[in-house]
Design a protein around this motif. Structure first.
Motif, PDB file in Angstrom:
ATOM      1  N   LYS A  57      52.737  43.525  63.626  1.00  0.00           N
ATOM      2  CA  LYS A  57      52.985  44.912  63.212  1.00  0.00           C
ATOM      3  C   LYS A  57      54.142  45.550  63.994  1.00  0.00           C
ATOM      4  O   LYS A  57      54.063  46.682  64.458  1.00  0.00           O
ATOM      5  CB  LYS A  57      51.717  45.752  63.363  1.00  0.00           C
ATOM      6  N   TYR A 100      59.708  41.305  59.790  1.00  0.00           N
ATOM      7  CA  TYR A 100      58.772  40.947  58.728  1.00  0.00           C
ATOM      8  C   TYR A 100      58.008  39.663  59.050  1.00  0.00           C
ATOM      9  O   TYR A 100      56.809  39.562  58.832  1.00  0.00           O
ATOM     10  CB  TYR A 100      59.481  40.798  57.379  1.00  0.00           C
ATOM     11  N   ASN A 101      58.699  38.654  59.579  1.00  0.00           N
ATOM     12  CA  ASN A 101      58.013  37.406  59.897  1.00  0.00           C
ATOM     13  C   ASN A 101      58.842  36.608  60.885  1.00  0.00           C
ATOM     14  O   ASN A 101      59.990  36.956  61.167  1.00  0.00           O
ATOM     15  CB  ASN A 101      57.723  36.585  58.638  1.00  0.00           C
ATOM     16  N   SER A 147      56.760  46.641  62.812  1.00  0.00           N
ATOM     17  CA  SER A 147      57.358  47.778  62.099  1.00  0.00           C
ATOM     18  C   SER A 147      57.117  49.082  62.862  1.00  0.00           C
ATOM     19  O   SER A 147      57.929  50.010  62.788  1.00  0.00           O
ATOM     20  CB  SER A 147      56.787  47.891  60.685  1.00  0.00           C
ATOM     21  N   GLY A 159      62.974  45.099  57.305  1.00  0.00           N
ATOM     22  CA  GLY A 159      62.225  44.063  57.989  1.00  0.00           C
ATOM     23  C   GLY A 159      62.918  42.724  58.028  1.00  0.00           C
ATOM     24  O   GLY A 159      62.418  41.780  58.631  1.00  0.00           O
ATOM     25  N   ASN A 218      56.204  41.803  49.704  1.00  0.00           N
ATOM     26  CA  ASN A 218      55.720  40.480  50.106  1.00  0.00           C
ATOM     27  C   ASN A 218      54.825  39.857  49.032  1.00  0.00           C
ATOM     28  O   ASN A 218      53.909  39.105  49.329  1.00  0.00           O
ATOM     29  CB  ASN A 218      54.957  40.577  51.436  1.00  0.00           C
ATOM     30  N   SER A 222      56.002  37.645  64.125  1.00  0.00           N
ATOM     31  CA  SER A 222      55.256  37.414  62.893  1.00  0.00           C
ATOM     32  C   SER A 222      54.696  38.728  62.369  1.00  0.00           C
ATOM     33  O   SER A 222      54.445  39.670  63.137  1.00  0.00           O
ATOM     34  CB  SER A 222      54.114  36.417  63.140  1.00  0.00           C
ATOM     35  N   HIS A 223      54.493  38.791  61.063  1.00  0.00           N
ATOM     36  CA  HIS A 223      54.108  40.046  60.401  1.00  0.00           C
ATOM     37  C   HIS A 223      52.845  40.655  61.002  1.00  0.00           C
ATOM     38  O   HIS A 223      52.721  41.872  61.113  1.00  0.00           O
ATOM     39  CB  HIS A 223      53.903  39.772  58.911  1.00  0.00           C
TER      40      HIS A 223
END
Length: 468
Positions: free
Chosen positions: A459, A346-347, A461, A329, A146, A455-456
């Motif tokens: 979290k 990721y976003n 992930s 992501g 990023n 949105s990143h």
């Protein structure tokens, strides 16, 4: 690197404190830096360390250690208390500003083509397509992870070395003026804008504001620079004033305004598409696009547009498109024993959320969506979350899990459209993780295809890790 200590000092306007042999200062100033880094762990012999002050870590605490590793120079904004433990250093008012100044000076020494990519959605996947296709002819450096902001862009530029023949730089912003500063450093020879969507509206106001902010990428382009825009985006189609630079539009479907476009698109579901790509030269060829979604075909046309400018043949473009792989992501397909995951965590913004849902609905299995908060949407945030929830329900997603404070509006709209049987709400990520850790089958039917998107800052992930 083709940048000397003297040039670094000149670029920053800092005060150089030389700690070396009296008769060697001129030679020191003429020495080329091996690298420029912010992380003391990455310092190598002959490198330059820029000591920045972060929320949790102050880089000045590590200056002595970088000289033990053989650093040539430290760039600091605070004088040392014990100079005897330091080598030569450069005192500046603001080390982050100095980093940008060093990157700008270094960029001016480069002769390779630099491709700058921005847009509301799809910057990273477009970067991967362009870098992948150009790699069929050139040694390409591209943005990693990023690293697309006012810290990441200068660090990426400073990674360019003599062996590189082209650089593909992702450029992300959230406010007016940021792209102007990024453009001043990167000075792209070719600028690519993927689209103008509803993102960072707290600062940019509306899509017209997003357009003004994104097109700041043109500010420091060379007079003979080239501009590549999405011809399917209504806002980008209004761009005309490019100060004489060559402008080409790319997109899906033939029309008079597009120079590079795709026709005969055949959807292969989650496993990609095939399409006929038409070049500005009038050539056409069938391309295998290995990533799912119509937007990936659009990315391939952007890559073809850039590649044609840089002298690649139709065969090289065709081969490069076929080899592109997903980035973690971002629409990354993962097969597990119980699920097929679409890792797109990721976003997120309303446009990319809906695109992710469209992609999910291509699956030939039970479908599930784990959707979380979208940040920086401004005063219409509640409405936009609700629209996404309603969209998921109306598209027929079998199982919708809404996660986060803002996503309550998503949940309520989905329930209104589909009822409570298909929709569930978790106030926090931790509440969801607790269920996924103990009894995932209670919320996600085994064998389903699962979209994970937010949105990143949410979290998500961690959600992907648990489901894997």
């Amino acid at each position: 690197m083709n940048l000397t200590i003297g040039q670094i000092a000149e670029a920053t306007g800092g005060r150089l404190v030389y700690n070396g042999p009296d008769n060697a200062q001129d030679a020191f100033l003429a020495t080329k830096a091996d690298s420029v880094v912010l992380d003391s762990r990455q310092v190598t012999e002959g490198g330059v360390f820029v000591a920045t002050v972060g929320e949790r870590v102050d880089g000045h605490s590590f200056v002595a250690s970088v000289f033990e590793k053989g650093a040539l120079l430290a760039v600091v904004q605070r004088e040392p208390e014990e100079v005897e433990y330091w080598g030569s250093y450069l005192v500046v008012e603001d080390t982050l500003a100095a980093l940008k100044q060093i990157a700008e000076a270094y960029r001016k020494t480069l002769t390779i083509p630099v491709i700058g990519i921005t847009g509301s959605v799809g910057k990273t996947s477009t970067k991967e397509f362009i870098a992948g296709v150009l790699s069929e002819k050139y040694n390409v450096l591209k943005t990693q992870g990023n690293y697309n902001n006012e810290i990441g862009v200068p660090l990426t530029l400073l990674r360019i070395r003599e062996e590189h023949e082209a650089a593909v730089i992702e450029m992300g912003i959230s406010d007016f003026g940021e792209m102007h500063r990024l453009s001043k450093m990167a000075r792209p020879d070719i600028a690519v804008i993927t689209n103008i969507g509803q993102c960072h509206l707290e600062n940019l106001g509306d899509r017209d504001g997003v357009l003004r902010a994104k097109t700041e990428i043109f500010d420091f382009m060379a007079a003979d620079g080239k501009i590549c825009l999405n011809g399917d985006d209504d806002k980008l189609r209004t761009v005309a004033a490019t100060k004489g630079r060559e402008l080409r539009f790319f997109g899906i479907g033939e029309d008079a305004g597009k120079s590079v476009y795709a026709t005969e698109v055949q959807n292969k579901g989650l496993w990609g598409s095939t399409a006929v790509l038409h070049s500005a030269k009038g050539e056409c060829f069938t391309a295998e696009v290995p990533l799912p979604g119509i937007h990936m075909v659009l990315n391939a046309t952007a890559a073809a547009c850039v590649a044609e400018w840089l002298g690649l043949t139709a065969e090289q473009i065709q081969e490069g498109v076929k080899k592109v792989a997903a980035v973690g992501g971002r629409n990354n397909l993962i097969r597990t024993e119980k699920y097929t995951l679409i890792d797109d965590c990721y976003n997120a913004n309303p446009v990319s959320m809906k695109a992710g849902i469209d992609l999910l609905c291509m699956a030939d299995t039970v479908t599930a969506a784990i959707l979380g908060d979208m940040f920086e949407l401004g005063t219409d945030s509640d409405k936009m979350h609700a629209e996404v929830g309603a969209y998921a329900a109306e598209k027929g997603v079998d199982c919708i899990l809404c996660v986060g404070e803002n996503s309550r509006h998503m949940y309520e709209a989905a329930v209104q459209a589909a009822g409570t049987d298909r929709v569930a709400y978790f106030a926090t990520r931790e509440e969801l993780l607790a269920v996924l850790n103990t009894a995932p089958e209670t919320v996600l039917p085994e064998g389903s295809t699962v979209l994970i998107k937010a949105s990143h800052g949410m979290k998500f992930s961690e959600v992907v890790e648990i489901l894997q």
